[in-house]
Design a protein around this motif. Structure first.
Motif, PDB file in Angstrom:
ATOM      1  N   TYR A   1       0.794  -1.221   0.000  1.00  0.00           N
ATOM      2  CA  TYR A   1       0.000   0.000   0.000  1.00  0.00           C
ATOM      3  C   TYR A   1       0.832   1.279   0.000  1.00  0.00           C
ATOM      4  O   TYR A   1       0.282   2.357  -0.074  1.00  0.00           O
ATOM      5  CB  TYR A   1      -0.974   0.005   1.178  1.00  0.00           C
TER       6      TYR A   1
ATOM      7  N   ARG B   1      -2.246  -3.385  -7.807  1.00  0.00           N
ATOM      8  CA  ARG B   1      -2.677  -2.054  -7.368  1.00  0.00           C
ATOM      9  C   ARG B   1      -2.032  -1.010  -8.278  1.00  0.00           C
ATOM     10  O   ARG B   1      -0.812  -0.908  -8.353  1.00  0.00           O
ATOM     11  CB  ARG B   1      -2.244  -1.816  -5.921  1.00  0.00           C
TER      12      ARG B   1
ATOM     13  N   THR C   1      -9.541  -7.127  -9.772  1.00  0.00           N
ATOM     14  CA  THR C   1      -8.722  -8.105  -9.074  1.00  0.00           C
ATOM     15  C   THR C   1      -7.965  -7.429  -7.948  1.00  0.00           C
ATOM     16  O   THR C   1      -7.685  -6.246  -8.005  1.00  0.00           O
ATOM     17  CB  THR C   1      -7.739  -8.799 -10.039  1.00  0.00           C
ATOM     18  N   HIS C   2      -7.647  -8.166  -6.907  1.00  0.00           N
ATOM     19  CA  HIS C   2      -6.940  -7.586  -5.777  1.00  0.00           C
ATOM     20  C   HIS C   2      -5.453  -7.927  -5.809  1.00  0.00           C
ATOM     21  O   HIS C   2      -4.737  -7.652  -4.854  1.00  0.00           O
ATOM     22  CB  HIS C   2      -7.565  -8.066  -4.468  1.00  0.00           C
ATOM     23  N   ASP C   3      -4.980  -8.526  -6.912  1.00  0.00           N
ATOM     24  CA  ASP C   3      -3.573  -8.902  -7.024  1.00  0.00           C
ATOM     25  C   ASP C   3      -2.698  -7.738  -7.446  1.00  0.00           C
ATOM     26  O   ASP C   3      -1.499  -7.744  -7.216  1.00  0.00           O
ATOM     27  CB  ASP C   3      -3.401 -10.036  -8.036  1.00  0.00           C
TER      28      ASP C   3
ATOM     29  N   LYS D   1      -8.881  -3.095 -11.350  1.00  0.00           N
ATOM     30  CA  LYS D   1      -9.683  -2.842 -10.153  1.00  0.00           C
ATOM     31  C   LYS D   1     -10.531  -4.054  -9.774  1.00  0.00           C
ATOM     32  O   LYS D   1     -10.901  -4.218  -8.619  1.00  0.00           O
ATOM     33  CB  LYS D   1     -10.608  -1.643 -10.371  1.00  0.00           C
TER      34      LYS D   1
END
Length: 122
Positions: free
Chosen positions: A55, A87, A83-85, A81
Motif C-alpha cells: 500500500y 494495485r 482483481t486484488h492482485d 480494479k
C-alpha cells in the motif's frame, strides 16, 4: 475491389502508420503486485509487512505493457480494479533520454533510449 486487393491496401496503410517519422507517445501503468512484493528481499522486506509494502506509493514498477493511448491505460486500470492482485498507482509517459540536448542511443540496439515519467496519479 476484391478481397485480396482490400487486404493489400490494409497492409500498406498499417505499414505506413508504423513507419511514419513523427513521434509516437507511449504510456504505461505503474503500480505494485502482491506476487512481486512477496518475492522482494532485503532490508525493506524485513522492516515492513507485506501490506505496508503493497500500500505504499514508493518504488512502483511497470505493471502494464506499453500503450499508445491514455484510453487503453484507463481500460487496463478498470480491469485491474476487479482483481486484488494488482494495485495501480500512476500513469507514466515515455520520453527520450537526452545528453546535452542530443538523444542518447542504445549501444545494444542503436535506437534512442526512453524512460517513463509520471504523468497522472490514479
Amino acid at each position: 475491389m476484391s478481397a485480396f486487393a482490400w487486404m493489400s491496401r490494409q497492409r500498406q496503410l498499417i505499414a505506413g502508420y508504423f513507419n511514419r517519422k513523427e513521434e509516437v507517445v507511449m504510456y504505461a501503468v505503474f503500480g505494485k503486485s502482491i506476487k512481486k512484493e512477496e518475492q522482494r528481499k532485503g532490508d525493506i522486506a524485513n522492516k515492513l509487512s507485506l501490506s505496508d509494502r503493497y500500500y505504499s506509493n514508493k518504488n512502483a514498477y511497470q505493471i502494464s505493457p506499453d500503450y499508445y493511448s491514455l484510453a487503453r491505460c484507463h481500460e487496463f486500470i478498470e480491469l485491474a480494479k476487479k482483481t486484488h492482485d494488482v494495485r495501480c498507482i500512476y500513469i507514466a509517459q515515455a520520453e527520450k533520454v537526452t545528453v546535452e540536448g542530443a538523444p542518447k542511443i542504445s549501444k545494444k540496439t542503436g535506437k534512442p533510449l526512453f524512460r517513463f515519467v509520471r504523468l497522472t496519479g490514479i
